[in-house]
Motif scaffolding. Structure first.
Motif, mmCIF file in Angstrom:
data_model
loop_
_atom_site.group_PDB
_atom_site.id
_atom_site.type_symbol
_atom_site.label_atom_id
_atom_site.label_comp_id
_atom_site.label_asym_id
_atom_site.label_seq_id
_atom_site.Cartn_x
_atom_site.Cartn_y
_atom_site.Cartn_z
ATOM 1 N N ASN A 1 0.786 -1.070 -0.135
ATOM 2 C CA ASN A 1 -0.194 0.188 -0.065
ATOM 3 C C ASN A 1 0.645 1.413 0.001
ATOM 4 O OD1 ASN A 1 -2.399 -1.496 0.184
ATOM 5 N ND2 ASN A 1 -2.177 -1.737 2.377
ATOM 6 N N LEU A 2 2.055 1.115 -0.072
ATOM 7 C CA LEU A 2 3.203 2.299 0.111
ATOM 8 C C LEU A 2 2.925 3.376 1.071
ATOM 9 C CD1 LEU A 2 3.104 2.984 -3.814
ATOM 10 C CD2 LEU A 2 4.832 1.631 -2.615
ATOM 11 N N SER B 1 1.871 8.517 10.251
ATOM 12 C CA SER B 1 2.047 7.375 8.785
ATOM 13 C C SER B 1 2.656 8.379 7.734
ATOM 14 C CB SER B 1 0.797 6.901 8.607
ATOM 15 O OG SER B 1 -0.206 7.947 8.426
ATOM 16 N N THR B 2 3.269 7.989 6.702
ATOM 17 C CA THR B 2 3.441 8.649 5.487
ATOM 18 C C THR B 2 3.738 7.689 4.263
ATOM 19 O OG1 THR B 2 5.553 9.958 4.906
ATOM 20 C CG2 THR B 2 5.999 7.989 6.201
ATOM 21 N N THR B 3 4.084 8.602 3.403
ATOM 22 C CA THR B 3 4.148 7.353 2.005
ATOM 23 C C THR B 3 5.569 6.775 2.002
ATOM 24 O OG1 THR B 3 5.056 9.265 0.994
ATOM 25 C CG2 THR B 3 2.539 8.938 0.632
ATOM 26 N N ALA B 4 5.736 5.804 1.301
ATOM 27 C CA ALA B 4 6.799 5.036 1.428
ATOM 28 C C ALA B 4 7.126 4.378 -0.029
ATOM 29 C CB ALA B 4 6.751 3.708 2.406
ATOM 30 N N ASN B 5 8.440 4.325 -0.264
ATOM 31 C CA ASN B 5 8.614 3.602 -1.736
ATOM 32 C C ASN B 5 9.755 2.238 -1.213
ATOM 33 O OD1 ASN B 5 11.435 4.489 -1.240
ATOM 34 N ND2 ASN B 5 10.741 6.592 -2.070
ATOM 35 N N ALA B 6 10.247 1.769 -2.289
ATOM 36 C CA ALA B 6 10.971 0.536 -2.425
ATOM 37 C C ALA B 6 12.245 0.719 -1.586
ATOM 38 C CB ALA B 6 11.373 -0.034 -3.484
#
Length: 89
Positions: free
Chosen positions: A42-43, A57-62
């Motif tokens: 869900n990134l 909570s925050t956005t995430a990437n690989a």
């Protein structure tokens, strides 16, 4: 006839140290109570305090690591505190 020169072995690879996944809470200052989780499906990166139930909570990437989520939380807390200080003065 001479001996053949043996090929030099490459130097051993350096091990990367594991990064922490638990940290101290910026609100209750309880050590190792904040656990960071990253949901790459869900990134979303989440940091939750098990003592005072604060969460972020925050956005995430690989490339996101738990320390990145915690650092963003600390940066956001500092940003909010400086905005409140500017409004109060």
């Amino acid at each position: 006839m001479g001996k053949r020169k043996a090929a030099a072995k490459p130097p051993p690879r350096k091990r990367m140290d594991k990064l922490d996944t638990v940290f101290s809470c910026p609100f209750c200052n309880h050590g190792s109570s904040v656990e960071c989780r990253i949901d790459l499906k869900n990134l979303i990166g989440e940091a939750n305090c098990q003592i005072c139930q604060e969460s972020f909570s925050t956005t995430a990437n690989a490339l996101t690591e738990p320390i990145d989520v915690y650092s963003e939380w600390i940066d956001e807390c500092e940003r909010v505190n400086t905005v409140e200080d500017d409004d109060g003065a």
